[in-house]
Design a protein around this motif. Sequence first.
Motif, short mmCIF file in Angstrom:
data_model
loop_
_atom_site.label_atom_id
_atom_site.label_comp_id
_atom_site.label_asym_id
_atom_site.label_seq_id
_atom_site.Cartn_x
_atom_site.Cartn_y
_atom_site.Cartn_z
N ARG A 1 0.82 -1.21 0.01
CA ARG A 1 0.05 -0.01 -0.05
C ARG A 1 0.78 1.31 0.21
O ARG A 1 1.79 1.25 0.65
N PHE A 2 0.62 2.46 -0.83
CA PHE A 2 1.14 3.59 -0.76
C PHE A 2 0.12 4.35 -0.13
O PHE A 2 -0.80 5.03 -0.79
N GLY A 3 0.00 4.69 1.27
CA GLY A 3 -0.70 5.63 1.58
C GLY A 3 -2.14 4.79 1.57
O GLY A 3 -2.48 3.68 2.18
N GLY A 4 -3.29 5.34 0.91
CA GLY A 4 -4.58 4.55 0.92
C GLY A 4 -4.67 3.71 -0.45
O GLY A 4 -5.29 3.01 -0.70
N PHE A 5 -3.58 3.92 -1.33
CA PHE A 5 -3.66 3.25 -2.60
C PHE A 5 -3.04 1.73 -2.45
O PHE A 5 -1.79 1.79 -1.83
N VAL A 6 -3.74 0.79 -3.02
CA VAL A 6 -3.20 -0.56 -3.00
C VAL A 6 -2.45 -0.76 -4.22
O VAL A 6 -2.96 -0.92 -5.37
N ALA A 7 -1.18 -0.84 -4.44
CA ALA A 7 -0.21 -0.97 -5.81
C ALA A 7 -0.37 -2.46 -5.93
O ALA A 7 -0.37 -2.93 -7.06
N VAL A 8 -0.05 -3.37 -4.76
CA VAL A 8 -0.34 -4.74 -4.94
C VAL A 8 -1.20 -5.49 -3.96
O VAL A 8 -1.05 -5.14 -2.95
N GLY B 1 2.28 -7.22 -17.69
CA GLY B 1 0.83 -6.50 -17.53
C GLY B 1 0.98 -5.05 -17.82
O GLY B 1 2.16 -4.63 -18.33
N PRO B 2 0.07 -4.24 -18.04
CA PRO B 2 0.04 -2.82 -18.70
C PRO B 2 0.97 -2.11 -17.59
O PRO B 2 1.04 -2.42 -16.50
N SER B 3 1.11 -0.88 -17.88
CA SER B 3 2.02 -0.03 -17.11
C SER B 3 1.21 0.49 -15.99
O SER B 3 -0.11 0.70 -16.25
N GLY B 4 1.73 0.55 -14.66
CA GLY B 4 1.12 0.95 -13.68
C GLY B 4 0.24 -0.16 -12.95
O GLY B 4 -0.38 -0.21 -11.92
N CYS B 5 0.68 -1.50 -13.41
CA CYS B 5 -0.32 -2.76 -12.83
C CYS B 5 0.43 -3.23 -11.41
O CYS B 5 0.06 -4.12 -10.95
N GLY B 6 1.70 -2.70 -11.10
CA GLY B 6 2.31 -3.03 -9.99
C GLY B 6 3.58 -4.06 -10.04
O GLY B 6 4.16 -4.64 -9.33
N LYS B 7 4.03 -4.11 -11.23
CA LYS B 7 5.29 -5.17 -11.49
C LYS B 7 6.23 -4.69 -10.84
O LYS B 7 6.94 -5.62 -10.16
N THR B 8 6.71 -3.47 -11.12
CA THR B 8 8.07 -2.78 -10.55
C THR B 8 7.75 -2.90 -9.04
O THR B 8 8.79 -3.25 -8.31
N THR B 9 6.72 -2.42 -8.64
CA THR B 9 6.67 -2.60 -7.15
C THR B 9 6.89 -3.85 -6.25
O THR B 9 7.54 -4.08 -5.57
N THR B 10 6.15 -4.87 -7.23
CA THR B 10 6.54 -6.38 -6.89
C THR B 10 7.92 -6.56 -6.82
O THR B 10 8.78 -7.14 -5.83
N1 LIG Z 1 6.33 5.28 -4.01
C1 LIG Z 1 5.22 5.43 -4.79
N2 LIG Z 1 4.20 6.09 -4.10
C2 LIG Z 1 2.87 6.00 -4.57
N3 LIG Z 1 2.48 5.29 -5.41
C3 LIG Z 1 3.31 4.37 -6.10
C4 LIG Z 1 4.77 4.43 -5.82
N4 LIG Z 1 5.26 3.72 -6.55
C5 LIG Z 1 4.40 2.99 -7.34
N5 LIG Z 1 3.07 3.78 -7.13
C6 LIG Z 1 1.94 3.41 -7.83
O1 LIG Z 1 1.71 1.98 -7.84
C7 LIG Z 1 1.17 1.38 -9.10
C8 LIG Z 1 2.16 0.50 -9.58
O2 LIG Z 1 3.24 0.93 -9.97
P1 LIG Z 1 4.46 0.23 -10.55
O3 LIG Z 1 4.92 -1.16 -9.85
O4 LIG Z 1 5.58 1.07 -10.93
O5 LIG Z 1 4.05 -0.30 -12.13
P2 LIG Z 1 4.43 -0.93 -13.37
O6 LIG Z 1 3.65 -2.18 -13.45
O7 LIG Z 1 4.22 0.13 -14.55
O8 LIG Z 1 5.99 -1.26 -13.10
C9 LIG Z 1 1.04 2.76 -9.95
O9 LIG Z 1 -0.13 3.18 -9.84
C10 LIG Z 1 2.11 3.79 -9.33
O10 LIG Z 1 1.64 5.12 -9.55
#
Ligand SMILES: Nc1ncnc2c1ncn2[C@@H]1O[C@H](COP(=O)(O)OP(=O)(O)O)[C@@H](O)[C@H]1O
Lengths: 264, 362
Positions: free
Chosen positions: B15-22, B39-48
Amino acid sequence: MGSTSWNLIRGYTILVYLFMFTPIIVVMLLSFNSSQFGSFPMEGVSFRWFVELWNNDAITRAFRISLALGALTALLSSTFGVLASLALVRYDFPGKQSLSTLLIAPILVPEVVLAVALLLFLRWLEVHKSFFLLLLGHVIFTLPFVILVVQARLVGIRREYEEAAQSLGASPIQTFFQITLPLLLPAVFAGFLFAFTISFDDITGTLFWKPGGIETVPTQIFAMLRNSISPEINALGTVMIIVTVALPLLGAAIARRFGSASSE
Amino acid sequence: MADKVAVKLDGIVKRFGGFVAVYEMNLEIREGEFVTFLGPSGCGKTTTLRMVAGLLDPSNGDILVHDKRVNDLPIHKRNLGLVFQNYALFPHKSIFDNVAFGLKYRDVSKEELKKRVTDALELVQLPHTADRYPAQLSGGQQQRVALARAIVIQPEVLLLDEPLSALDANLRENMRVELKRIQDQLGITTIFVTHDQAEALAMSDRIVVMSDGRVEQVGSPQEVYTSPSSLFVAQFLGNSNILSGRLDSKNGALSVYVDGLDSIQVDPKQLKDFRDGDSVALVIRAEKLTLGEAKQDEDHATQLTGHVDAVDYQGQAARYFVTAGGHSLQAFNQIDQQPVKEGTDVHIRIRARDCVLLEPEA
Ligand SMILES: Nc1ncnc2c1ncn2[C@@H]1O[C@H](COP(=O)(O)OP(=O)(O)O)[C@@H](O)[C@H]1O
Ligand SMILES: [Mg+2]
């Protein structure tokens, strides 16, 4: 009409530059005048006043103090400046914005205000004037310049360099010394020279903060001017001009050399 | 050996604040496996990936590398190889020093260091670049050096975040083959992140298809391509025709009734949890629609009649935009002699075994 207005602008620009640089040139020329009286026409060229400078204990003492003060200020300012920039650019913490404003504030506040404020604050703490207080004042006053220069460069250094280094086994501190600092070096160096020159040049704050018996070159000149206008002052002025102009130029040249070596 | 788990994601959430990235993600990656997050851009790949690397802390859940929980292990103690999209070679260090960087923090003698760096540069086919600086190399060369730098430390897992995306198209395909060759040769467990389905299909042992922070499907390239488990996967990979219809199962035969078309025969294996009369989404890949001028009678296939609206000629193949019963369909066929002409009426053959049934969109 175009050409007349251009000519006006050109003439005006030339006047502005003349107005700014003539006194400096006059001072530099007169410092080589052999006559006792600092006026034109010059009677002959000599290094007499430079020799007298060299033999004047008060002046050489002031020079040593200015050098030491400038060097210490530059050292402390660039160290704190790098640490503060790292904190402000690389980390998130509560109150970050306020801290950033606070650190930059000294260049936004008139120097006299800053000088008096610091003095009153230390009075209130019942701390006496000392070389240390003078140094502290100079560090506070030069820190914003270092922070601005270093921060600008740090923002441009991609985090991935540091992340790659850490993924390869370097601890955060090793990463700083192996990767961040070398990439930051031109900016640190520029900040160091900035701090040195500003400290070396400063008179307002110094007049407020310096303890009795300690004179820097600018306050020494100031004191000498109150008695008489001696040609020695011209010579001292010439030395000051050379130091404060040559150092940043040298710094810029070295920084450029560094910059091109790392991107080769 | 082959079944040993190298990396295990146990219910990780970010979670980033209230937003769930994964959202809660569970995955086991076997030793030596090449797994792609697609997955498409912004789907959480990099975050994982960054959570596995130790660059981000998961909000919940555990990450295990070789059965050891690494959540609290800082990145520099994890022994992972990391490759970024923009290479991130140290610009002030020579290629040799870049590759040697990780070995300096390991117990390696001078001779061994030199040998391993040389071997790594040879493996990526850049043996003569040791004395140069990153800025003197092309993008493709820099990425090879970045790969050499990551593998020379013999990492437990290799993590690659869109490593080919910054390269131009031709180079990208060469590097794809090269990367796969190196990965095979070293047998190194690899997690690869990309938004490019062609890369994912070509390189992976298994693909994890992600969307909006959730795992949509995990499977081999063929599995995710031929048997998508959700409409998202069907649409994201390749070109699919999606028709909504009603299921009709009578005496063992299965078909889908679509408005405006005949009943389309479907392989009974597709029944899964569906029941007679259910609304379903019928998915047929563009290359599985075969156009023909004459009607071919065939078992286990449906023939539709349609009209060719447009032809996108591509040399060895063509993409056809066809209307049938008020539905726009796409067909992608190899060209035998002549492409089907625009404006003609055609017969469209759909084989029962090429039809996939999915839950319709809510
Ligand atoms: N440090 C951060 N703070 C807030 N939101 C983030 C942060 N890093 C990534 N996000 C959000 O998390 C989501 C997934 O990002 P990311 O994992 O980079 O996607 P991608 O699949 O393109 O690699 C995106 O909506 C991005 O905006
Ligand atoms: Mg990404």
